[in-house]
Scaffold this active site. Structure first.
Site, PDB file in Angstrom:
ATOM      1  CG  ASP A  34      -2.060   0.753   1.005  1.00 15.99           C
ATOM      2  OD1 ASP A  34      -2.079   1.378  -0.014  1.00 15.99           O
ATOM      3  OD2 ASP A  34      -2.892   1.279   1.563  1.00 15.99           O
ATOM      4  N   GLY A  37       0.099   5.501  -4.227  1.00 13.61           N
ATOM      5  CA  GLY A  37      -0.155   6.969  -4.484  1.00 13.61           C
ATOM      6  C   GLY A  37       0.067   7.902  -4.037  1.00 13.61           C
ATOM      7  CG  HIS A  51      -0.282   2.019  -9.257  1.00 13.57           C
ATOM      8  ND1 HIS A  51      -0.388   2.136  -7.918  1.00 13.57           N
ATOM      9  CD2 HIS A  51      -0.873   2.607  -8.994  1.00 13.57           C
ATOM     10  CE1 HIS A  51      -1.647   2.303  -7.320  1.00 13.57           C
ATOM     11  NE2 HIS A  51      -2.055   3.003  -8.650  1.00 13.57           N
ATOM     12  CD  GLU A  81     -12.716  -5.119  -2.700  1.00 16.49           C
ATOM     13  OE1 GLU A  81     -11.618  -5.144  -2.431  1.00 16.49           O
ATOM     14  OE2 GLU A  81     -14.358  -6.149  -2.072  1.00 16.49           O
ATOM     15  CD1 TRP A  83     -12.729  -5.169 -10.062  1.00 18.42           C
ATOM     16  CD2 TRP A  83     -11.871  -4.252 -11.886  1.00 18.42           C
ATOM     17  NE1 TRP A  83     -11.509  -5.936 -10.416  1.00 18.42           N
ATOM     18  CE2 TRP A  83     -11.342  -5.584 -11.640  1.00 18.42           C
ATOM     19  CE3 TRP A  83     -11.021  -3.436 -12.787  1.00 18.42           C
ATOM     20  CZ2 TRP A  83     -10.715  -6.013 -12.282  1.00 18.42           C
ATOM     21  CZ3 TRP A  83     -10.743  -4.436 -14.002  1.00 18.42           C
ATOM     22  CH2 TRP A  83     -10.727  -5.565 -13.462  1.00 18.42           C
ATOM     23  CG  LEU A 145       9.707 -17.275  -3.479  1.00 20.70           C
ATOM     24  CD1 LEU A 145       9.521 -17.256  -2.477  1.00 20.70           C
ATOM     25  CD2 LEU A 145       9.555 -15.702  -4.297  1.00 20.70           C
ATOM     26  CB  SER A 210      -8.034  -4.056   2.737  1.00 27.76           C
ATOM     27  OG  SER A 210      -7.782  -3.052   3.627  1.00 27.76           O
ATOM     28  CD  GLU A 221       2.443 -13.230  15.740  1.00 30.38           C
ATOM     29  OE1 GLU A 221       2.908 -12.506  15.694  1.00 30.38           O
ATOM     30  OE2 GLU A 221       1.682 -14.511  15.552  1.00 30.38           O
TER      31      GLU A 221
HETATM   32  C1  FPP Z   1      -2.169  -0.343  -3.482  1.00 31.74           C
HETATM   33  O1  FPP Z   1      -1.669   1.724  -3.426  1.00 31.74           O
HETATM   34  C2  FPP Z   1      -1.579  -0.363  -4.144  1.00 31.74           C
HETATM   35  C3  FPP Z   1      -1.937  -0.572  -5.614  1.00 31.74           C
HETATM   36  C4  FPP Z   1      -3.867  -1.013  -5.959  1.00 31.74           C
HETATM   37  C5  FPP Z   1      -1.312  -1.856  -6.950  1.00 31.74           C
HETATM   38  C6  FPP Z   1      -0.227  -1.873  -6.668  1.00 31.74           C
HETATM   39  C7  FPP Z   1       0.511  -2.910  -7.324  1.00 31.74           C
HETATM   40  C8  FPP Z   1       1.307  -3.124  -8.065  1.00 31.74           C
HETATM   41  C9  FPP Z   1       2.287  -2.648  -6.364  1.00 31.74           C
HETATM   42  C10 FPP Z   1       2.350  -4.168  -9.017  1.00 31.74           C
HETATM   43  C11 FPP Z   1       2.478  -5.111  -8.743  1.00 31.74           C
HETATM   44  C12 FPP Z   1       3.302  -5.747  -9.808  1.00 31.74           C
HETATM   45  C13 FPP Z   1       2.873  -7.241 -10.459  1.00 31.74           C
HETATM   46  C14 FPP Z   1       3.566  -6.816 -12.252  1.00 31.74           C
HETATM   47  C15 FPP Z   1       0.771  -7.447 -10.720  1.00 31.74           C
HETATM   48  P1  FPP Z   1      -2.230   2.553  -3.427  1.00 31.74           P
HETATM   49  O2  FPP Z   1      -2.292   2.486  -5.303  1.00 31.74           O
HETATM   50  O3  FPP Z   1      -3.477   2.152  -2.866  1.00 31.74           O
HETATM   51  O4  FPP Z   1      -1.808   4.266  -2.765  1.00 31.74           O
HETATM   52  P2  FPP Z   1      -2.434   5.293  -1.348  1.00 31.74           P
HETATM   53  O5  FPP Z   1      -3.652   4.684  -0.450  1.00 31.74           O
HETATM   54  O6  FPP Z   1      -1.509   5.678  -1.144  1.00 31.74           O
HETATM   55  O7  FPP Z   1      -2.992   6.078  -2.833  1.00 31.74           O
END
Ligand code: FPP
Length: 254
Positions: A34, A37, A51, A81, A83, A145, A210, A221
């Site tokens: 998380d 953004g 991202h 969610e 979407w 892994l 979430s 944990e």
């Molecule tokens: C949440 O942060 C992050 C996401 C919804 C996207 C996570 C995806 C990646 C880290 C890349 C994944 C890579 C592959 C190859 C599938 P947020 O946007 O909710 O952050 P915020 O809470 O600060 O707005």
């Protein structure tokens, strides 16, 4: 490396993975990645830049997990969610596997990493599915892994579907309600062949689950950090593992 930002931690700086080798290495680590953004906004960048930077971090943490001998790394990359987000942002995230896998697959194959996806294909655009399915196919026989992407995944949907399956089987007379126990339920979840996570890491300072693996996290944990996912380094990952090693897991016993 900032130590004060790690909550509930023992504030120990871990510089190398060798320092962790005397303790128990968790078998399955799950991460709610998380803060992409906010990481971008703080730098005056568009959210999608966060991202992209988060995607780069996937590789680093995957390699760190592999080197520690962790068996399964589950990464929450897109929820059922998510979407609800603006179309541009959703489209961007759907493009990440298309960029990530061709770029990283050779190294992942060479490291014997086995790629999996936990989630629903419905709604995921064909180009995204193709990239993910190619990566799964390329690594199908790998025994190292397990890199498990929770993508278009939501735990309540997973649990509701499991319940529907049970109800159908009971209705058709192939399942006696008396046979329904935790094992019967768990084997209908998407993670039925994986052990429950030992450790859940959530970045960005949010203290919630979430809709992520609600059943599977029963005795996991939890580790929370204020750091945003793109700034969560291998060193921070080692700190989380160190913190895990200090916990005493009782599973409700003494
Ligand atoms: C949440 O942060 C992050 C996401 C919804 C996207 C996570 C995806 C990646 C880290 C890349 C994944 C890579 C592959 C190859 C599938 P947020 O946007 O909710 O952050 P915020 O809470 O600060 O707005």
């Amino acid at each position: 490396m900032s130590l004060k930002k790690t909550w509930f931690g023992r504030k120990k700086r871990i510089d190398s993975p060798e320092q962790l080798m005397h303790g128990q290495i968790p078998q399955h680590v799950a991460v709610i990645m998380d803060g992409n953004g906010r990481w971008a906004s703080k730098r005056g960048l568009p959210r999608v830049a966060g991202h992209h930077s988060g995607m780069k971090n996937v590789k680093k943490i995957t390699i760190a997990a592999d080197e520690l001998g962790i068996k399964i790394l589950t990464l929450y990359a897109f929820s059922t969610e998510n979407w609800k987000r603006p179309k541009d942002e959703v489209d961007y995230i759907m493009g990440l596997p298309v960029e990530f896998f061709p770029l990283e697959i050779e190294e992942l194959v060479q490291k014997n990493v086995h790629i999996r996806m936990t989630g629903w294909k419905e709604g995921v655009p064909p180009h995204t599915l193709e990239a993910v399915e190619n990566a799964i196919e390329r690594t199908r026989h790998n025994t190292g892994l397990i890199l498990n992407f929770a993508f278009n995944y939501g735990s309540r949907k997973e649990m509701t579907e499991a319940l529907r399956g049970i109800a159908r089987d009971v209705k058709q007379g192939v399942l006696d309600p008396e046979q329904i126990d935790e094992q019967e339920y768990a084997k209908r979840l998407k993670t039925s062949d994986l052990p429950d996570p030992d450790l859940l890491i959530r970045t960005s300072g949010e203290l919630r689950i979430s809709n992520f693996m609600l059943w599977q996290l029963a005795y996991t944990e939890l580790f929370f950090t204020d750091l945003y996912w793109p700034e969560f380094t291998e060193g921070h990952f080692y700190e989380a593992i160190y913190e895990y090693q200090q916990r005493i897991r009782r599973y409700g016993g003494l």
